[in-house]
Design a protein around this motif. Sequence first.
Motif, PDB file in Angstrom:
ATOM      1  N   ARG A 326       0.819  -1.224   0.000  1.00 36.12           N
ATOM      2  CA  ARG A 326       0.000   0.000   0.000  1.00 36.12           C
ATOM      3  C   ARG A 326       0.854   1.276   0.000  1.00 36.12           C
ATOM      4  N   HIS A 376      -7.840   6.143   0.857  1.00 31.41           N
ATOM      5  CA  HIS A 376      -8.520   5.968   2.138  1.00 31.41           C
ATOM      6  C   HIS A 376     -10.024   5.931   1.897  1.00 31.41           C
ATOM      7  N   HIS A 383      -6.129   8.620  -3.748  1.00 27.66           N
ATOM      8  CA  HIS A 383      -4.920   9.095  -4.424  1.00 27.66           C
ATOM      9  C   HIS A 383      -4.922   8.547  -5.847  1.00 27.66           C
ATOM     10  N   GLU A 417      -6.114  15.956   1.258  1.00 25.74           N
ATOM     11  CA  GLU A 417      -4.986  15.909   2.200  1.00 25.74           C
ATOM     12  C   GLU A 417      -3.873  16.912   1.897  1.00 25.74           C
TER      13      GLU A 417
HETATM   14 ZN    ZN Z   1      -3.204   9.778   1.843  1.00 24.96          ZN
END
Ligand code: ZN
Length: 464
Positions: A326, A376, A383, A417
Amino acid sequence: MPKIVELLTDTFGKNAVLPRAQAGTRVASNWRQNENLDCLALLLPETTDEVSKMLQICHEHNQPVVPHGGLTGVVGGTVTRPDEIALSLERMNQVEEINVQNKTVTVQAGVVLQHLQQVLAENGLLFPLDLGAKGSCMIGGNISSNAGGLQALRYGVMRNLVLGLEVVLADGTVLSSMNKMVKNNAGYDLKHLFIGSEGTLGVVTRAVLKVEDLPVSRSTAFVGLNSFEKATQFLQYSMKHLKNELSSFELLWQDYYSLMTSPPSPFSPVLPQTYPFYVLMETRGQDAGDGAVFETFLENALTSGLIDDASIAQTQQELDWFWGIRENVELIFSVHQPVFLFDVSLAISDMEAYIEKIKTDLQNIWADLHFYAFGHMGDGNLHLFVSCGHADHSTRHQVEDIVYQPLRQIGGSITGEHGIGLEKKAWLHLSRTAEEIQLMQTLKKALDPKGILNPGKIFLLTSL
Ligand code: ZN
């Protein structure tokens, strides 16, 4: 030597003021090690009082200042021009107080996140913010960028973890609000103005943070799923049945999983590469029996057909392997160049169609496109990595247009983010209304009327 640098050196000494040549031996960003800092001077204060006096002088002389933390940002939020002064908080790196009864820790802005995690762990406590850059990023930067990361699903983002804040304003005024309580409704909660403001409204110097008990159990699994709908159902099922212990729920599209589990990646596949979706999930709890509960939970999910495959990490080595798949995103940059990265936010119910749409739109222009999606899921934050063979300005703009425009219609955000910095200024209007942007600029003007703090960041056009 420029007059302002001379004045700062006379006031604070050579140790605290590095002139251009000396500052230029340092890197400009953690991600671009070959690029050196090019600024008028680099300031290295050791106390809040020094930060205050430095800003006072810069303010008097209309001198732009760019606050620096661990330099791990990816949107150019700390880019410093040759006529600007960088102010690094790295020497303000003390963990001042751990309050076990109150479950708080008081820190200076230059404390490195991983160091804080380690110090707290030695005291049986957890600071739950966790992200890939933890070995370099600093708490002040985490606050200024409102960092999210891998455990926001359970513990929230940085904004939820800050109880008190000390900030130095552009003119040197120290705004100290080192509150230790969860509840304080005495007027405006000013700390939230500065959290996520990317150093444009004030310089964060100290903070009181919320901490948790250090979990004793950690259960981690990779899950294979045959449809996005199943991933959604499984997320709901997990949140309902894992006793609020679910701390991470990361979704990986097949392309990303295959890339990360094929050479030259050092990681072999945990599950076959045949599933369209994978989930990396983790629970952290206080009970030694949590591992057995987690196993039963996954067995039930498998038996009932809710999930299609699963593997639980049994050793530390397997844990590192699972998380490596990940987290080892740097691999993408060694396989494809150039790469554009994105961190969009959107409702879980919109994710599958959104990814399909932008992938198709991109492929229609660049047939040999490489596209990877992961992130997430539980936070609605993904992303995306896009590599289409070119990196010129117009290609970049075209890619951004395809990725960002659909977010306006579905009410998503261009950044969950990373923030706006320099790189996303042109798209801010897609995620904020004209009225919101106007109010942001009014606040900026009120707090920094001369516009000396991190100039040119966040806003495309400024009325200052
Ligand atoms: Zn992230």
